[in-house]
Scaffold this motif. Structure first.
Motif, short mmCIF file in Angstrom:
data_model
loop_
_atom_site.label_atom_id
_atom_site.label_comp_id
_atom_site.label_asym_id
_atom_site.label_seq_id
_atom_site.Cartn_x
_atom_site.Cartn_y
_atom_site.Cartn_z
N SER A 274 -7.20 -3.06 -0.66
CA SER A 274 -6.01 -3.85 -0.93
C SER A 274 -6.26 -5.36 -0.94
O SER A 274 -5.52 -6.08 -1.62
CB SER A 274 -4.90 -3.52 0.08
N SER B 115 0.84 -1.21 0.00
CA SER B 115 0.00 0.00 0.00
C SER B 115 0.86 1.25 0.00
O SER B 115 0.58 2.21 -0.72
CB SER B 115 -0.92 0.01 1.21
N LEU C 296 -2.70 -1.09 -7.75
CA LEU C 296 -3.03 -0.12 -6.71
C LEU C 296 -2.50 1.27 -7.05
O LEU C 296 -3.15 2.28 -6.76
CB LEU C 296 -2.49 -0.59 -5.35
N LEU D 80 -7.42 2.93 0.10
CA LEU D 80 -6.48 2.02 -0.53
C LEU D 80 -6.30 0.77 0.31
O LEU D 80 -6.35 -0.36 -0.18
CB LEU D 80 -5.13 2.72 -0.72
#
Lengths: 220, 261, 216
Positions: free
Chosen positions: C155, C21, C90, C151
């Motif tokens: 994830s 992340s 991501l 996020l």
């Protein structure tokens, strides 16, 4: 590449099936979660500290856990404690629980920003309790929070994709199915992406129209 | 410091400026001349085009026709290889703007920089002058406007009058050929107006070339070399302050001055 | 009673979630800024392309994007590991959201300051570097931290393409111990702790900014 697209599109029944599953999952969630959220927002705004604190804790906890994890928990953990569920039931429970918390928080935010004159005016004319909410507060909450609620609805659409991991045949599941049969992953997921784009932007368009109508009725 | 007393050519010439906003003619054939070391005050009712005139000189607005000439060089246009006049590009205009200092009605200080920072940022990064020289001068300028003890304060902690004085120091730091003031005291509380006018009077007495759009008739009377009266986008009357304030020639000027008796 | 082996495993998964992340944000935020600037400066052709890109990515579920990257890129001849696919997914996803965050705070920027910058001879780039950005980043900070929590919450999509993050670790443990409750509940608690901390941090940052600069 074009022939890959054509090949992927031959599976249009699967895409359509996935698309419609996504749509009705989201519609169901929106209706049920909004209704439950309206119930949940009352303890969330309660003047009694223990009530408010408990509601706060529940909402914050649900909102801080990833949706996929929650889906796994519904699918695997609930049977382990004796509640056996079909995958659809687990999916719907997860969606509803998760989004009730989010919608409740959105409504709470709108309520706390509502000019106090609204509630005072309602009470001055004899509205109390449920009637006060249904006729005075509620409508104003939805008018104020419209865009944010719409945003959350878009989030519901995107979260629904996670449900593919518990074998719900929504759009992403079907797209994955198609790409594993035909080996055209690039084109398959582009088609899926476009369908999601259509879905999300329809919601956004609707929200904008409603917001324009609401603008005339907004409390300042 | 720049020597403003040159050989008699006007520092700034505005010739036949026309500017329309839609069908509204905001500047109608306006001409103004500013000599070296002179302070020109532009007065007139609201909406007479005074601010637009100033913004055209600095190219914040583009005139529809007419010329603006700064020290013999036409602003906004240059001659290309075929000797034809073309519009200047962004970096050329940026260069011109460094020679025209501007003090805004709303001060427009940059809130993330201290008073000192506001004064030094442009000379260092735009004019690329050596840091030490700029910083020493900034201190001197802040002292000149009476704010040396506020050097490290952020604009949010300064009164309106103090902010405007920093804005003046900021404009001076660029060593401009001419200083433009766009109603510099109109946004100030009455008790703060005096301190800013005092600084401006000081600059006028020093012999700086200034163009001041203002409603402060007292200042105009004392500091102006000549006064320009505008109404409805036109220059109605010009003259020395003695002439204009005691003996206005046109009816409109007389009407306007009635308000200030 | 507490199985420390499971906890250790889960924490390992948590570390994977956190580092992936973090890298994705470190790449996605500046990328988002560049995308935003093409739109703010109305760069011909590029700004329209960016608008389309941002619109599509923001409407696409993260898991769908992850599958697209993981299966689609090898189909074009390049091989990539699940971890790289996760980072790409991501980063791209968060860059689209950051682009909108930056665009909002930059378009919102008071015009009078930009005008003053222009009046003092700054070019567009100089004005952006010296005046706009130092202030706009402050308004962007709360939404950016908010985006970080999003996020982290999306994830788990990378678990589906094979990255052994916190969610996948929990699934594995549940699978071989036949006891889903401890790993899943523990994983939920770990996620909650991370998210709570981020939300906390966001409030603290806001307060510091307001106190130091007087304005957000």
């Amino acid at each position: 590449m074009i022939d890959h697209f054509v090949r992927a599109l031959t599976q249009w029944p699967l895409f359509l099936d996935g698309f419609f599953n996504t749509v009705w999952l989201c519609v169901f969630t929106a209706i049920v979660s909004l209704f439950l959220a309206m119930l949940l927002v009352v303890p969330l705004m309660s003047r009694l500290l223990p009530v408010r604190a408990t509601a706060r804790l529940v909402v914050d906890s649900v909102r801080s856990v990833p949706f996929l994890l929650l889906a796994y928990m519904a699918y695997y953990c609930l049977p382990a404690i004796g509640i056996s569920l079909s995958s659809w039931a687990a999916a719907l429970i997860t969606l509803v629980v998760y989004n009730t918390a989010y919608f409740a928080e959105i409504l709470r935010g709108a309520w706390s920003h509502l000019p106090p004159q609204q509630e005072e005016g309602g009470r001055a004319f004899g509205f109390t309790g449920i009637r006060l909410f249904v006729h005075i507060i509620g409508p104003q909450l939805f008018i104020a929070a419209g865009p944010v609620l719409g945003n959350q609805l878009i989030q519901v659409i995107k979260d629904s994709a996670f449900l593919m991991v518990i074998t719900i045949p929504e759009l992403t599941f079907r797209a994955n199915q198609v790409q594993s049969i035909l080996f055209v992953p690039f084109e398959t997921f582009i088609i899926a992406g476009c369908l999601y784009w259509v879905l999300c932007n329809s919601v956004e368009w609707m929200v904008r129209r409603l917001d324009q109508m609401a603008e005339l009725r907004r409390a300042r | 410091m720049s020597d403003d007393k040159k050989n008699g050519t006007p520092v700034l010439q505005v010739r036949n400026l026309v500017k329309n906003f839609g069908d509204l003619r905001v500047l109608d054939n306006v001409s103004v001349t500013v000599d070296a070391g002179e302070t020109v005050c532009i007065v007139g009712p609201s909406g007479s085009g005074k601010s637009t005139l100033l913004r055209c000189i600095n190219l914040l607005e583009w005139p529809d026709s007419g010329e603006i000439i700064l020290r013999g060089e036409r602003i906004g246009f240059r001659k290309n290889d075929q000797s034809r006049e073309v519009r200047m590009n962004d970096s050329e205009m940026a260069r011109i703007r460094t020679r025209v200092g501007m003090v805004f009605q709303q001060f427009n200080l940059w809130p993330h920089l201290t008073a000192f920072g506001n004064v030094t940022v442009s000379p260092i990064h735009v004019l690329k002058r050596p840091k030490q020289e700029v910083e020493a001068e900034a201190d001197a300028l802040l002292e000149k406007v009476g704010l040396e003890d506020k050097r490290d304060e952020y604009p949010i902690r300064l009164s309106g009058g103090q902010q405007q004085r920093v804005a003046i120091a900021r404009a001076l730091a660029m060593h401009p050929d001419v200083l433009l003031f766009d109603e510099p005291t109109s946004s100030l509380d009455p008790e703060l107006v005096g301190e800013v006018l005092a600084v401006m009077k000081g600059l006028a007495d020093e012999g700086r070339t200034m163009v001041v759009v203002t409603h402060e008739m007292g200042f105009a009377r004392e500091a102006a070399g000549h006064v320009v009266f505008m109404d409805g986008g036109k220059v109605i009357e010009t003259g020395s302050p003695e002439e204009f304030f005691s003996n206005p020639k046109t009816g409109r000027a007389q009407q306007f001055l009635e308000r200030y008796r | 009673m507490v199985d420390w082996g499971i906890i250790a495993n889960l924490l390992g998964g948590a570390v994977t979630t956190l580092w992936i992340s973090s890298v994705s944000i470190a790449v996605g935020a500046p990328l988002g800024l560049m995308l935003a600037m093409t739109r703010v400066w109305r760069v011909p052709v590029l700004s329209q392309a960016v608008a389309v890109f941002v619109s599509i990515i923001r409407a696409t579920p993260v898991i769908t994007l992850a599958l697209f990257v993981f299966f689609g890129i090898p189909a074009m001849g390049l091989t990539l590991s699940p971890t790289v696919a996760a980072l790409i997914t991501l980063s791209i996803n968060t860059s689209a959201f950051h682009a909108e965050i930056w665009r909002a705070s930059i378009m919102d920027f008071p015009q009078n300051q930009s005008e003053a910058a222009s009046a003092f001879g700054m070019t567009r780039l100089q004005a952006f570097r010296l005046i706009v950005l130092p202030q706009a980043w402050r308004a962007s900070l709360p939404p950016m931290v908010n985006e970080m929590t999003f996020l982290i919450k999306s994830s788990p999509a990378i678990a589906v393409i094979g990255v052994v993050d916190l969610t996948r670790t929990a699934s594995r443990i549940a699978a071989y111990t036949y006891d889903p409750l401890p790993p899943y509940i523990s994983a939920a608690i770990i996620y909650a702790v991370v998210v709570f901390s981020l939300v906390r941090a966001q409030r603290v940052i806001e307060r510091i900014i307001v106190r130091r600069y007087g304005v957000l």
